[in-house]
Motif scaffolding. Sequence first.
Motif, short mmCIF file in Angstrom:
data_model
loop_
_atom_site.label_atom_id
_atom_site.label_comp_id
_atom_site.label_asym_id
_atom_site.label_seq_id
_atom_site.Cartn_x
_atom_site.Cartn_y
_atom_site.Cartn_z
N GLN A 24 1.96 13.13 12.77
CA GLN A 24 2.80 12.45 13.69
C GLN A 24 1.75 12.43 14.60
N VAL A 25 1.52 10.99 15.12
CA VAL A 25 0.53 9.90 16.31
C VAL A 25 1.42 9.04 17.79
N ASP A 26 0.52 9.29 18.38
CA ASP A 26 1.43 9.05 19.59
C ASP A 26 0.81 7.52 20.33
N SER A 27 0.50 6.81 18.89
CA SER A 27 0.62 5.42 19.37
C SER A 27 0.17 4.90 18.25
N GLN A 28 1.31 3.21 17.89
CA GLN A 28 1.07 2.97 16.31
C GLN A 28 -0.48 2.37 15.90
N VAL A 29 -0.31 3.21 14.47
CA VAL A 29 -1.88 3.01 14.55
C VAL A 29 -1.48 2.26 12.40
N THR A 74 3.67 5.67 13.67
CA THR A 74 3.11 6.28 13.78
C THR A 74 3.43 7.99 13.10
N PHE A 75 3.98 8.01 11.75
CA PHE A 75 4.11 9.00 10.96
C PHE A 75 3.44 9.12 9.36
#
Lengths: 117, 111
Positions: A24-29, A74-75
Amino acid sequence: SAVISQKPSRDICQRGTSLTIQCQVDSQVTMMFWYRQQPGQSLTLIATANQGSEATYESGFVIDKFPISRPNLTFSTLTVSNMSPEDSSIYLCSVETGQGVENTEAFFGQGTRLTVV
Amino acid sequence: LAKTTQPISMDSYEGQEVNITCSHNNIATNDYITWYQQFPSQGPRFIIQGYKTKVTNEVASLFIPADRKSSTLSLPRVSLSDTAVYYCLVGDITGGFKTIFGAGTRLFVKA
């Protein structure tokens, strides 16, 4: 910057079973990357996960063994299928962020330490 | 992606300056040079990135000669906590960069 959470942090699994690792990332990538790091070794890129399309696998890695999902920006999940002791390793999730050309850097999760018995 | 060559390991003492050199003879025009640090049981962490000449930040300096076929990571006055593996990576960071790791250099800092 980016903060990455990986789950589980470690697991001990029976051979022949499968384990799904979440990232899980705290920003959109746009792109997320999955690596494997065997004890005492460097990191080896498994695949690149793009949202909305199939993952791109590196030489030596196949989708049947390491299926990847990327449902949103984000996931992502990596599944290690039909595990054997040779799959015992640390699995790391990574994303890259940057501002233009310079200062592009990769951020890594803490990794998932997998032991297959 | 350009192949990189680094020393496998280096030893140093606290307070010394450490220089780790990386060879990348096949570096391409659009390639940048990036260094990462990895402590045991942690993912790699970005240290510094450069294209040419010298780059300095609060952690390290990166020296890149004019031909860009090598680069040197300089760590000033290392401490025990700088014991880690240091990776040199070379690649085109524009438009999505696949971070490919070489073998890295294991730095041991002694008291």
